[in-house]
Write an enzyme that holds these catalytic residues in place. Structure first.
Site, PDB file in Angstrom:
ATOM      1  N   ASP A 102       0.872  -1.167   0.000  1.00 10.35           N
ATOM      2  CA  ASP A 102       0.000   0.000   0.000  1.00 10.35           C
ATOM      3  C   ASP A 102       0.907   1.213   0.000  1.00 10.35           C
ATOM      4  O   ASP A 102       1.849   1.271   0.794  1.00 10.35           O
ATOM      5  CB  ASP A 102      -0.873  -0.008   1.265  1.00 10.35           C
ATOM      6  CG  ASP A 102      -2.268   0.480   1.004  1.00 10.35           C
ATOM      7  OD1 ASP A 102      -2.388   1.562   0.411  1.00 10.35           O
ATOM      8  OD2 ASP A 102      -3.230  -0.209   1.400  1.00 10.35           O
ATOM      9  N   ASP A 206      -3.129   4.732  -2.284  1.00 16.73           N
ATOM     10  CA  ASP A 206      -4.186   5.275  -1.428  1.00 16.73           C
ATOM     11  C   ASP A 206      -4.658   6.649  -1.927  1.00 16.73           C
ATOM     12  O   ASP A 206      -3.831   7.499  -2.272  1.00 16.73           O
ATOM     13  CB  ASP A 206      -3.592   5.416  -0.020  1.00 16.73           C
ATOM     14  CG  ASP A 206      -4.637   5.723   1.026  1.00 16.73           C
ATOM     15  OD1 ASP A 206      -5.513   4.875   1.242  1.00 16.73           O
ATOM     16  OD2 ASP A 206      -4.568   6.805   1.642  1.00 16.73           O
ATOM     17  N   GLU A 260      -6.736   4.053  -5.640  1.00 13.12           N
ATOM     18  CA  GLU A 260      -8.033   4.232  -4.979  1.00 13.12           C
ATOM     19  C   GLU A 260      -8.559   5.621  -5.318  1.00 13.12           C
ATOM     20  O   GLU A 260      -7.838   6.608  -5.203  1.00 13.12           O
ATOM     21  CB  GLU A 260      -7.868   4.107  -3.461  1.00 13.12           C
ATOM     22  CG  GLU A 260      -9.191   4.146  -2.741  1.00 13.12           C
ATOM     23  CD  GLU A 260      -9.077   4.630  -1.300  1.00 13.12           C
ATOM     24  OE1 GLU A 260      -9.947   4.265  -0.492  1.00 13.12           O
ATOM     25  OE2 GLU A 260      -8.140   5.387  -0.972  1.00 13.12           O
ATOM     26  N   HIS A 333     -11.030  -3.066   3.870  1.00 10.41           N
ATOM     27  CA  HIS A 333     -10.941  -2.676   5.280  1.00 10.41           C
ATOM     28  C   HIS A 333     -11.736  -1.414   5.600  1.00 10.41           C
ATOM     29  O   HIS A 333     -11.742  -0.983   6.752  1.00 10.41           O
ATOM     30  CB  HIS A 333      -9.467  -2.465   5.637  1.00 10.41           C
ATOM     31  CG  HIS A 333      -8.862  -1.362   4.809  1.00 10.41           C
ATOM     32  ND1 HIS A 333      -8.679  -1.475   3.437  1.00 10.41           N
ATOM     33  CD2 HIS A 333      -8.444  -0.124   5.126  1.00 10.41           C
ATOM     34  CE1 HIS A 333      -8.172  -0.353   2.977  1.00 10.41           C
ATOM     35  NE2 HIS A 333      -8.010   0.483   3.982  1.00 10.41           N
ATOM     36  N   ASP A 334     -12.374  -0.808   4.604  1.00 14.59           N
ATOM     37  CA  ASP A 334     -13.061   0.467   4.815  1.00 14.59           C
ATOM     38  C   ASP A 334     -14.583   0.368   4.848  1.00 14.59           C
ATOM     39  O   ASP A 334     -15.254   1.385   4.979  1.00 14.59           O
ATOM     40  CB  ASP A 334     -12.683   1.448   3.682  1.00 14.59           C
ATOM     41  CG  ASP A 334     -11.275   1.982   3.831  1.00 14.59           C
ATOM     42  OD1 ASP A 334     -10.755   1.999   4.961  1.00 14.59           O
ATOM     43  OD2 ASP A 334     -10.687   2.383   2.807  1.00 14.59           O
TER      44      ASP A 334
HETATM   45  C1  NOJ Z   1      -8.194   5.149   2.168  1.00 15.33           C
HETATM   46  C2  NOJ Z   1      -7.822   3.987   3.018  1.00 15.33           C
HETATM   47  O1  NOJ Z   1      -8.302   2.807   2.446  1.00 15.33           O
HETATM   48  C3  NOJ Z   1      -8.400   4.248   4.382  1.00 15.33           C
HETATM   49  O2  NOJ Z   1      -8.325   3.128   5.228  1.00 15.33           O
HETATM   50  C4  NOJ Z   1      -7.680   5.433   4.961  1.00 15.33           C
HETATM   51  O3  NOJ Z   1      -8.245   5.744   6.210  1.00 15.33           O
HETATM   52  C5  NOJ Z   1      -7.766   6.640   4.040  1.00 15.33           C
HETATM   53  N1  NOJ Z   1      -7.537   6.310   2.665  1.00 15.33           N
HETATM   54  C6  NOJ Z   1      -6.759   7.668   4.434  1.00 15.33           C
HETATM   55  O4  NOJ Z   1      -5.464   7.193   4.175  1.00 15.33           O
END
Ligand code: NOJ
Length: 561
Positions: A102, A206, A260, A333-334
């Site tokens: 990541d 990210d 992302e 994970h989000d």
């Molecule tokens: C996206 C990530 O997937 C998330 O877990 C994170 O909190 C935010 N970006 C900030 O880095």
């Protein structure tokens, strides 16, 4: 091939995502780590995946569980050492699996050395690594603009020593990097090289579309959260930076990238991922299919609407066709667990199987998040104190302003928080779900006694075996890999039906998103009597027919030709 796109290894792979803190604890301190990963590499390989994406493993104060990086060239002591990482990398490679790190470059931790140096003085060579600005108004005690953080109140934090504010689009402990500064980009490239030299195969990048901020940092359109978004989302400079990273570092190593991208549309995505000379990323994670039961954020729930989900699926399938490649995912994970959102905990296995077929057989590269393959679900925590995530705590404050507090907020958090995806992986029915021999850092979902890898391995009808079988079908089948996608029965509010077609071969995927019986009619050109039923999440019907009434969350996959 139906399109002009060329086959590629990264189109044919399937990726398993590890959120290391909750995957497997090998040294029994209650926190997942790389010793644990090492023990589970054979398991991961057995799923039929070709790569692992590690959520951040770097040293971090854990304000955002690793997405706040304090040192880009190390491994957090909780997770192991660089030497151990090298071993995991070598062992993954030995099993034919690639490894993606990541890469979080929109921001660092405020404990990163650069930030520490940047606030020593306005003359520090690191000062311009971040967005430091004088306050506004008399005495400069108002933030430089009205931007709100996505995670935590205002987007500016005052530093009394420097008497300046710094920008943090995410948490206070995540100051934004000034990517416009060529020295910052140079640092990023060196970090990339460091990992690629070690043998890492690519990066998940990210919030990559946030890395450029509008010149002058103008005030934003007022929103309850994220004011200012329009001044740092997908600005043209993002592409310039990505081009530089690609030409100078990524291309020479043949590295893979998936970016992302919140609020992404297929049209805009194509500016980044259209294949050919201008391609900046291999794949892009968008969010549109994750909004079928909410609006703007997971935290504003709405009843689940299949039509919204289908629209997002089909839009991406059709609009990228022939020019770019999809990234397919339902969990990470989000977000809360998908069975608890779009499926049914009551019909956990059936709906889990249906959901797997609904996305894995689409055109694109699938990602599977740890625990998804055994049907882990949301858990119900008893009080706010048990939660762990900065987003949950921020929302507790935010929602309280609108009267949502106490039990009401707890219910919302249990349904919508990111912690739902972050409970320890359920390996067995042993204490702590076999995740650790000590008390885990976060509560194990009490359903681990039934829902765990060991039980799933032993049950030939488990979701785990279903995932394996679907991945095996995909991997060996040009039709699933590269066939054309068509959606059928678009107006149905309960059935998602799609087909894949290549030359004279076809696949038909029938997914009921309903507990209630639904009437299914085979689409024109599909005669189920002449199809081969490859997958069914109930006992196969005794008599085949072109019409049937679905069972709860029924799913069937037919092959023709
Ligand atoms: C996206 C990530 O997937 C998330 O877990 C994170 O909190 C935010 N970006 C900030 O880095």
């Amino acid at each position: 091939m139906p399109t002009e796109l060329q086959p590629a290894w990264w189109k044919e792979m399937a990726v398993y995502q590890i959120w290391p803190r909750s995957f497997c604890d090998g040294n029994n301190d209650g926190v997942g780590d790389l010793w644990g990963v090492l023990q589970k590499l054979d398991y991961i390989k057995s799923l039929g995946v070709d790569a692992i994406w590690f959520s951040p493993l770097y040293p971090t104060p854990n304000a955002d569980y690793g997405y706040d990086i304090a040192d880009y060239r190390g491994i957090a002591a909780d997770y192991g050492t660089l030497e151990l990482f090298r071993k995991v990398l070598a062992e993954a490679h030995a099993r034919g699996m690639k490894v993606f790190m990541d890469l979080v470059i929109n921001h660092t931790s405020d404990e990163h050395e650069w930030f520490q140096k940047s606030k020593e003085s306005a003359q520090s060579p690191y000062h311009d690594y971040y967005f430091w600005r004088k306050g506004k108004g008399n005495g400069g005690n108002r933030p430089p603009n009205n931007w709100k953080s996505v995670f935590e109140g205002g987007a500016w934090e005052y530093d009394a020593g420097l008497q300046e504010y710094y920008l943090h689009v995410f948490a206070k402990k995540q100051p934004d990097l000034n990517m416009g500064n060529p020295r910052v980009r140079q640092e990023v490239k060196e970090i990339m090289r460091f990992w690629l030299e070690m043998g890492v195969d690519g990066f998940r990048e990210d919030v990559i579309t946030y890395i450029a901020k509008r010149e002058g940092l103008p005030g934003g359109f007022p929103l309850p959260v994220g004011t200012g978004l329009e001044h740092y989302t997908s600005l043209p400079a993002v592409k310039e930076y990505l081009r530089e990273f690609k030409q100078d570092v990524l291309d020479p190593y043949g590295a893979f990238t998936v970016g992302e991208a919140p609020m992404m549309t297929p049209k805009l995505a194509k500016e980044y991922i259209t294949e050919g000379d201008g391609q900046l990323l291999n794949l892009m994670f968008h969010f549109q299919h994750m909004e079928a039961d909410c609006i703007l954020t997971d935290w504003i729930p709405l009843p689940f609407r299949l039509k919204k989900l289908k629209k997002a699926f089909t839009r991406w399938q059709t609009e990228l066709k022939g020019s770019a490649w999809n990234a397919l995912y339902l969990e990470n994970h989000d977000h809360p667990r998908i069975i608890s959102r779009y499926g049914s905990e009551k019909y956990r296995v059936q709906s889990g199987k249906m959901l797997a077929a609904a996305y894995l057989l689409q055109s694109g590269t699938p990602f599977i998040y740890q625990g998804q393959e055994i049907g882990m679900t949301n858990q119900q925590l008893d009080s706010l104190e048990q939660f762990k995530d900065v987003v949950t705590f921020n929302n507790a404050r935010l929602f309280a302003k609108f009267g949502v507090k106490g039990e009401r907020f707890l219910r919302l958090a249990n349904r919508r928080s990111r912690e739902n995806a972050r409970s320890p992986m359920q390996w067995s029915d042993a204490p702590h779900a076999g995740f650790s021999q000590s008390e885990p850092w976060f509560r194990v979902n009490p359903n681990f006694t039934q829902v765990n890898v060991e039980a799933a391995e032993a049950d030939a009808c488990s979701l785990l075996h279903w995932y394996r079988a679907l991945l095996a079908l995909r991997r060996s089948n040009p039709l699933v890999l590269y066939g054309d996608y068509t959606e059928h029965d678009k107006s149905s509010r309960h059935l998602y039906v799609y087909s894949r077609r290549s030359a004279n071969k076809k696949l038909l995927v029938i997914c009921s998103f309903s507990e209630q019986p639904q009437r299914f009619n085979a689409p024109l050109g599909f005669d189920l009597l002449h199809g081969e039923l490859l997958f069914s999440n109930y006992a196969p019907p005794e008599v085949q027919s072109n019409q049937f009434i679905t069972k709860p969350f029924e799913c069937r996959v037919y092959r023709f030709g």
